[in-house]
Write an enzyme that holds these catalytic residues in place. Structure first.
Site, short mmCIF file in Angstrom:
data_model
loop_
_atom_site.label_atom_id
_atom_site.label_comp_id
_atom_site.label_asym_id
_atom_site.label_seq_id
_atom_site.Cartn_x
_atom_site.Cartn_y
_atom_site.Cartn_z
N LYS A 1 33.29 -11.96 -26.67
CA LYS A 1 33.68 -12.56 -25.39
C LYS A 1 35.18 -12.82 -25.31
O LYS A 1 35.64 -13.60 -24.49
CB LYS A 1 32.95 -13.89 -25.21
N ASP B 1 32.93 -8.05 -33.49
CA ASP B 1 32.20 -9.12 -32.82
C ASP B 1 33.08 -10.32 -32.56
O ASP B 1 34.11 -10.52 -33.18
CB ASP B 1 31.04 -9.58 -33.72
N MET C 1 23.05 -21.46 -34.02
CA MET C 1 22.98 -21.44 -32.54
C MET C 1 22.15 -22.60 -32.01
O MET C 1 21.40 -22.44 -31.05
CB MET C 1 22.39 -20.11 -32.05
N1 SAH Z 1 25.58 -13.20 -38.73
C1 SAH Z 1 26.15 -14.53 -38.60
C2 SAH Z 1 25.41 -15.36 -37.60
C3 SAH Z 1 25.54 -14.83 -36.18
S1 SAH Z 1 24.74 -15.85 -35.01
C4 SAH Z 1 26.15 -15.19 -39.99
O1 SAH Z 1 25.54 -14.66 -40.93
O2 SAH Z 1 26.81 -16.21 -40.13
C5 SAH Z 1 26.07 -16.84 -34.44
C6 SAH Z 1 25.91 -18.26 -34.94
O3 SAH Z 1 26.32 -18.35 -36.30
C7 SAH Z 1 26.76 -19.29 -34.22
O4 SAH Z 1 26.19 -19.71 -33.00
C8 SAH Z 1 26.77 -20.41 -35.23
O5 SAH Z 1 25.54 -21.10 -35.24
C9 SAH Z 1 26.87 -19.62 -36.53
N2 SAH Z 1 28.26 -19.47 -36.98
C10 SAH Z 1 28.94 -18.32 -37.13
N3 SAH Z 1 30.17 -18.56 -37.65
C11 SAH Z 1 30.24 -19.89 -37.84
C12 SAH Z 1 31.21 -20.76 -38.39
N4 SAH Z 1 32.38 -20.32 -38.85
N5 SAH Z 1 30.92 -22.09 -38.45
C13 SAH Z 1 29.74 -22.57 -38.03
N6 SAH Z 1 28.78 -21.80 -37.51
C14 SAH Z 1 29.02 -20.48 -37.42
#
Ligand code: SAH
Length: 262
Positions: A59, A37, A182
């Site tokens: 992306k 991903d 998000m």
């Molecule tokens: N499964 C992931 C979430 C996926 S949705 C988890 O458990 O973290 C994607 C969203 O996760 C992003 O838009 C953001 O809001 C958050 N996100 C993922 N990695 C991040 C990071 N390193 N710092 C801040 N937000 C993050």
């Protein structure tokens, strides 16, 4: 005897490879095909075999992200052809990662699915500010919520689609910390909705790229949310945290004024 078809959904954590679990490393090492991903950091991929095929489905390279149906089809094909498939997802596969949908699709096609937890971004974001998401003096629970719900889904089945921010604001006022994924693009809507039930001076933080060297954050109040994001040019991926646990953060040395870490 035919080998069982198997896919492992692996949480790669928020970015810092030291936050990977031992199970995640083992699964990554054993994989012959990895579907990766967008938010999985390259450092995590160092654990893959040299001979492993790595397929980026995010992306990267400026392309649009791969449609979900195509990813599911690809995983299935690879598993059916006997590959050891790892689906690497940012954070935890079962927190806004579509892990549930993917696991269901695979199981429906007779594939064995294993899940390896990862540290979810919301948790890493809070910890990076020395903020506990629960605290006996400030919060007795936590809500992980998406700021970006599925669109055009109004059926009873898709209840998750209708996030009602005033209701969440009321929950936060009752002592639940909000951890919003998000949410940056929807910040104005979120702020207005929460302000219907939550005081403008409720503490808030926005953390971008949590756990990575390029991490930046801003802390302030709910009333300042859109202003903070615009002024500090914070963007995705970011977590918005709302609630009194951040008052504890101020006490622990994180400024409650606008603060952007380099
Ligand atoms: N499964 C992931 C979430 C996926 S949705 C988890 O458990 O973290 C994607 C969203 O996760 C992003 O838009 C953001 O809001 C958050 N996100 C993922 N990695 C991040 C990071 N390193 N710092 C801040 N937000 C993050």
């Amino acid at each position: 005897m035919k080998k069982p078809m198997m896919v492992t959904l692996v949480g790669a954590g928020p970015g810092d490879p030291e936050l990977l679990t031992l199970k995640a490393i083992r699964a990554i090492r054993q994989a012959t095909v990895l579907l990766v991903d967008e938010l999985v950091s390259d450092a995590v991929l160092r654990y893959a075999k040299r001979s492993a095929r790595i397929i980026f489905v995010g992306k990267r390279g400026g392309c649009k992200s791969t449609p979900q149906a195509f990813i599911e089809k690809l995983m299935l094909q690879e598993a059916q052809s006997g590959e050891r498939v790892v689906r690497l997802k940012g954070g935890d596969p079962f927190i806004f990662g579509r892990g549930g949908e993917e696991a269901q699709h695979l199981r429906e096609h007779g594939v064995e699915v294993h899940i390896v937890n990862g540290i979810t971004a919301g948790l890493a974001a809070a910890t990076s500010l020395n903020v506990p998401l629960t605290h006996r003096d400030h919060a007795h629970g936590v809500i992980f919520i998406t700021g970006h719900a599925k669109e055009n889904t109004h059926s009873a089945q898709d209840k998750g689609a209708c996030v009602h921010w005033p209701t969440l604001g009321a929950a936060c006022a009752q002592g639940l910390t909000l951890v919003i994924y998000m949410g940056v693009a929807q910040a104005s809507k979120i702020q207005n909705g929460l302000l219907e039930t939550l005081a403008p001076n409720t503490p808030l933080a926005v953390v971008q790229h949590a756990s990575l060297p390029q991490q930046r954050h801003a802390t302030g109040t709910l009333g300042e949310l859109t202003h903070l994001i615009a002024q500090e040019q914070l963007g995705s991926p970011a977590i918005i945290i709302v609630g009194d646990v951040l008052r504890g953060a101020a006490a622990a040395g994180v400024s409650s004024d606008i603060h952007v870490a380099a």
